[in-house]
Design an enzyme around this catalytic site. Structure first.
Site, mmCIF file in Angstrom:
data_model
loop_
_atom_site.group_PDB
_atom_site.id
_atom_site.type_symbol
_atom_site.label_atom_id
_atom_site.label_comp_id
_atom_site.label_asym_id
_atom_site.label_seq_id
_atom_site.Cartn_x
_atom_site.Cartn_y
_atom_site.Cartn_z
ATOM 1 N N ARG A 61 0.821 -1.209 0.000
ATOM 2 C CA ARG A 61 0.000 0.000 0.000
ATOM 3 C C ARG A 61 0.861 1.267 0.000
ATOM 4 O O ARG A 61 0.542 2.246 -0.652
ATOM 5 C CB ARG A 61 -0.871 -0.035 1.263
ATOM 6 C CG ARG A 61 -2.026 0.929 1.185
ATOM 7 C CD ARG A 61 -2.782 0.941 2.478
ATOM 8 N NE ARG A 61 -3.249 -0.386 2.847
ATOM 9 C CZ ARG A 61 -3.517 -0.729 4.111
ATOM 10 N NH1 ARG A 61 -3.340 0.115 5.104
ATOM 11 N NH2 ARG A 61 -3.953 -1.938 4.388
ATOM 12 N N LYS A 168 1.042 -19.141 5.851
ATOM 13 C CA LYS A 168 0.123 -19.478 6.919
ATOM 14 C C LYS A 168 -0.313 -18.220 7.655
ATOM 15 O O LYS A 168 0.400 -17.223 7.548
ATOM 16 C CB LYS A 168 0.757 -20.489 7.879
ATOM 17 C CG LYS A 168 1.872 -19.908 8.745
ATOM 18 C CD LYS A 168 2.319 -20.882 9.771
ATOM 19 C CE LYS A 168 1.495 -20.785 11.035
ATOM 20 N NZ LYS A 168 2.153 -20.020 12.114
ATOM 21 N N HIS A 198 6.771 -23.406 6.661
ATOM 22 C CA HIS A 198 8.219 -23.230 6.608
ATOM 23 C C HIS A 198 8.992 -24.368 7.282
ATOM 24 O O HIS A 198 10.181 -24.512 7.073
ATOM 25 C CB HIS A 198 8.641 -21.854 7.146
ATOM 26 C CG HIS A 198 8.703 -21.761 8.638
ATOM 27 N ND1 HIS A 198 7.608 -21.524 9.425
ATOM 28 C CD2 HIS A 198 9.740 -21.862 9.498
ATOM 29 C CE1 HIS A 198 7.980 -21.487 10.691
ATOM 30 N NE2 HIS A 198 9.265 -21.687 10.769
ATOM 31 N N LYS A 202 12.977 -26.794 6.267
ATOM 32 C CA LYS A 202 14.124 -27.092 7.137
ATOM 33 C C LYS A 202 14.809 -28.361 6.631
ATOM 34 O O LYS A 202 14.144 -29.381 6.414
ATOM 35 C CB LYS A 202 13.667 -27.275 8.586
ATOM 36 C CG LYS A 202 13.124 -25.973 9.211
ATOM 37 C CD LYS A 202 12.812 -26.175 10.683
ATOM 38 C CE LYS A 202 12.017 -25.013 11.253
ATOM 39 N NZ LYS A 202 12.797 -23.818 11.515
ATOM 40 N N GLU A 236 9.875 -23.550 22.320
ATOM 41 C CA GLU A 236 10.501 -22.260 22.050
ATOM 42 C C GLU A 236 10.771 -21.567 23.377
ATOM 43 O O GLU A 236 10.016 -21.745 24.339
ATOM 44 C CB GLU A 236 9.563 -21.370 21.245
ATOM 45 C CG GLU A 236 9.182 -21.942 19.900
ATOM 46 C CD GLU A 236 8.332 -20.950 19.109
ATOM 47 O OE1 GLU A 236 8.902 -20.203 18.323
ATOM 48 O OE2 GLU A 236 7.102 -20.925 19.317
ATOM 49 N N ASP A 255 -1.428 -22.100 15.782
ATOM 50 C CA ASP A 255 -0.177 -21.500 15.325
ATOM 51 C C ASP A 255 0.884 -22.561 15.017
ATOM 52 O O ASP A 255 1.703 -22.376 14.113
ATOM 53 C CB ASP A 255 0.327 -20.535 16.420
ATOM 54 C CG ASP A 255 1.529 -19.730 15.981
ATOM 55 O OD1 ASP A 255 1.465 -19.141 14.883
ATOM 56 O OD2 ASP A 255 2.538 -19.682 16.718
ATOM 57 N N HIS A 260 2.943 -27.140 11.763
ATOM 58 C CA HIS A 260 4.325 -27.614 11.904
ATOM 59 C C HIS A 260 4.424 -28.995 12.575
ATOM 60 O O HIS A 260 5.124 -29.879 12.099
ATOM 61 C CB HIS A 260 5.161 -26.614 12.696
ATOM 62 C CG HIS A 260 5.094 -25.209 12.168
ATOM 63 N ND1 HIS A 260 4.958 -24.928 10.827
ATOM 64 C CD2 HIS A 260 5.134 -24.004 12.792
ATOM 65 C CE1 HIS A 260 4.939 -23.611 10.656
ATOM 66 N NE2 HIS A 260 5.030 -23.031 11.832
ATOM 67 N N LYS A 360 5.483 -21.875 24.050
ATOM 68 C CA LYS A 360 6.368 -20.713 24.104
ATOM 69 C C LYS A 360 6.880 -20.586 25.534
ATOM 70 O O LYS A 360 6.264 -21.090 26.468
ATOM 71 C CB LYS A 360 5.601 -19.454 23.704
ATOM 72 C CG LYS A 360 5.138 -19.497 22.250
ATOM 73 C CD LYS A 360 5.141 -18.132 21.615
ATOM 74 C CE LYS A 360 4.678 -18.178 20.174
ATOM 75 N NZ LYS A 360 5.714 -18.599 19.228
HETATM 76 C C1 BG6 Z 1 5.650 -19.704 13.157
HETATM 77 C C2 BG6 Z 1 4.781 -19.345 14.328
HETATM 78 O O1 BG6 Z 1 4.911 -20.361 12.162
HETATM 79 O O2 BG6 Z 1 6.690 -20.568 13.605
HETATM 80 C C3 BG6 Z 1 5.596 -18.702 15.427
HETATM 81 O O3 BG6 Z 1 3.773 -18.448 13.889
HETATM 82 C C4 BG6 Z 1 6.750 -19.576 15.814
HETATM 83 O O4 BG6 Z 1 4.779 -18.437 16.560
HETATM 84 C C5 BG6 Z 1 7.540 -19.992 14.578
HETATM 85 O O5 BG6 Z 1 7.573 -18.853 16.701
HETATM 86 C C6 BG6 Z 1 8.593 -21.025 14.927
HETATM 87 O O6 BG6 Z 1 9.412 -21.237 13.823
HETATM 88 P P1 BG6 Z 1 10.894 -21.726 13.990
HETATM 89 O O7 BG6 Z 1 11.372 -21.894 12.588
HETATM 90 O O8 BG6 Z 1 11.621 -20.664 14.759
HETATM 91 O O9 BG6 Z 1 10.811 -23.011 14.766
#
Ligand code: BG6
Length: 518
Positions: A61, A168, A198, A202, A236, A255, A260, A360
């Site tokens: 934008r 996502k 993502h 990896k 995390e 999330d 994942h 987290k």
């Molecule tokens: C993201 C989540 O998809 O993956 C985040 O939205 C999370 O909350 C992240 O922290 C973790 O990714 P990675 O690659 O650091 O394990």
């Protein structure tokens, strides 16, 4: 690439370069572009995987010229550039970056984009191949796809392809994911859609397939006869950070688990595909997801645990609890931790529970898959001081300090029979030189050569949502007041430990010294 003939020759001999194309990034002024996409493109260029017939167009934008955008991107890149940065290479990439300002919901934007792209095609020889990367808030996904369709920008021909990458979150529950799939497939064919996760970018996640199906010795024992259970941990240490607004409406299930963790589960649990063709792999992933036994309401209460962190410590620093973080409601009921026991009802996994946990603000940042094998019959050691055999674990460490470890028991030297826990470790860093990576290189490259193996098909995404649906439904109706139930810097709520203790098992103690960590 023009500036190093030598590299070009090498690239031609080894790996195919990406097709000539323009990557159009919607939401180009956001974080993803500067942190991941541009550094990933640079890394691809440095590996000679981008052709000269290549360009990037950022769309957002904010009103600015291509020159202004370029200088902003160059400035940002200083922070994310790899240590082997080469100015010449960056100049090559930077000269191919353009910007177009426009509202995503405005048809005029797409009329302008069409003209812009045809000029880029003429200048760089990109042949009308366009990769649209939707790095925007999810509420724009449908609009962008339908406007691209209306403008004739998604029509493919023999000579040119048009693909759309969708970040996502893909929906917020089963119904919204189904609706989104319906809407985008009314414009695009499934083979034009690349739903990104993502975790599949990896290296270690991709290596699970190589480990299982590229070696003869593991697959024969990869089943209910030899495996006691599987533990998948994605922990995390970070909190919710600056993403409170998004996270508080999402939570750990949406999330992390639906995408994942389920990718990891599918990679470990799937049957060997008939080939590495995208659909063959995705068919097998869908089959194992379909075999997960749906949870009843009572199952959710018994076999799923949610948690939310209170204040505590992260990396030795005092940190606040979730409810006092920016953008979080003071009485928020959103889970920052989830654990569950899943059963896979098929021949391979009958009676082998899969325990999953993610959270987290946990003790360590670590993602791993731990496969615990069944005990040997301990009769032999009955008259010795060994009262308990140590479990045999095979651990696939996804991050950090990627590697694979096999844990088993060995005799402690000496006159009496004592058992010690020992391990054989394979650390990636001992065998392979590490190349700078953001995790997005393979994914972008695969889109640009049309390989969707590492992307989620519509059924894969929907199956993920169906598995979490009962948990989402039950949890949303549970009363307030149980949170916070774990301290920042811990391994999560006590109920997550009890989930395994009830089955006579426990979470594997994570080794912080693995592959040089700690
Ligand atoms: C993201 C989540 O998809 O993956 C985040 O939205 C999370 O909350 C992240 O922290 C973790 O990714 P990675 O690659 O650091 O394990």
């Amino acid at each position: 690439m023009v500036f190093t003939e030598n590299r070009k020759t090498i690239a031609k001999k080894s790996v195919r370069q990406a097709d000539p194309c323009v990557i159009v990034i919607f939401g180009a002024s956001g974080d993803l572009t500067k942190r991941k996409l541009i550094p990933a493109l640079y890394n691809l260029a440095s590996n000679n995987l981008l052709p000269d017939e290549f360009a990037v167009v950022g769309v957002a934008r904010h009103g600015q010229s291509s020159e202004e955008f370029r200088s902003k991107i160059s400035e940002d890149f200083k922070e994310f550039a790899p240590s082997n940065f080469e100015q010449k290479l960056w100049d090559w990439l930077e000269s191919r970056i353009y910007y177009l300002s426009g509202e995503f919901k405005d048809s005029e934007t797409y009329v302008k984009l069409k003209m812009f792209l045809s000029k880029i095609d003429q200048k760089f020889g990109t042949q009308g191949n366009y990769l649209y990367y939707l790095a925007t808030a999810p509420r724009f996904f449908c609009n962008i796809v339908s406007e691209l369709g209306n403008a004739g920008l998604t029509t493919e021909s023999q000579e040119q392809w048009r693909r759309v990458v969708i970040e996502k979150p893909f929906g917020t529950d089963l119904e919204s994911a189904q609706a989104l799939n319906r809407q985008i497939t009314s414009v695009l064919n499934e083979c034009q859609i690349y739903r990104i996760d993502h975790y599949l970018g990896k290296e270690t996640v991709q290596n699970i397939l190589m480990f299982r199906f590229g070696n003869g010795m593991f697959e024969p024992i990869w089943n209910y006869r030899y495996i006691d259970h599987v533990q998948i941990t994605v922990a995390e240490t970070v909190g919710v950070g600056s993403r409170g607004g998004y996270y508080d409406t999402s939570g750990a299930l949406r999330d992390m688990v639906q995408n994942h963790l389920f990718q990891l589960l599918a990679m470990v649990g799937m049957e060997p595909p008939v080939s590495f063709d995208a659909d063959a792999v995705r068919d097998e992933k869908s089959k194992v997801m379909k075999a997960i036994v749906p949870m009843s309401e009572a199952d959710v209460l018994n076999y799923a645990v949610r948690g939310q962190y209170g204040s505590g410590f992260a990396n030795d620093k005092k940190v606040p609890g979730y409810r006092t973080e920016d953008g979080i409601a003071p009485n928020s009921n959103t889970e920052t931790f989830a654990a569950m026991k899943l059963s896979i009802d098929n021949w391979r996994w009958a009676g082998v529970p899969f325990y999953l946990r993610t959270g987290k603000r946990m003790t360590e940042r670590v993602s791993e898959i731990a496969i615990q094998f069944k005990q040997a019959p301990s009769l032999l050691f009955r008259d010795t001081p060994i009262d308990q055999l140590a479990p045999n674990f095979l651990v696939l460490r996804v991050q950090p300090n990627e590697g694979i470890t096999m844990q088993f028991g060995a005799k402690v030297p000496g006159p009496t029979m004592k058992m010690g826990k020992v391990a054989m470790n394979f650390c990636y860093s001992d065998y392979f030189s590490s190349t700078p990576t953001t995790g997005y290189e393979t994914l972008i490259y695969d889109c640009a050569i049309g390989d969707a193996t590492l992307f989620q098909r519509s059924d894969n995404v929907e199956l993920g949502w169906s598995v979490v649906k009962p948990m989402l439904d039950v949890w949303q109706n549970l009363p307030y007041g149980h949170f916070p139930n774990y301290g920042a810097g811990s391994w999560g709520p006590i109920e997550a430990d009890q989930l395994l203790e009830r089955d006579g098992r426990k979470w594997r103690e994570i080794d912080p010294n693995f592959c040089g960590m700690g």
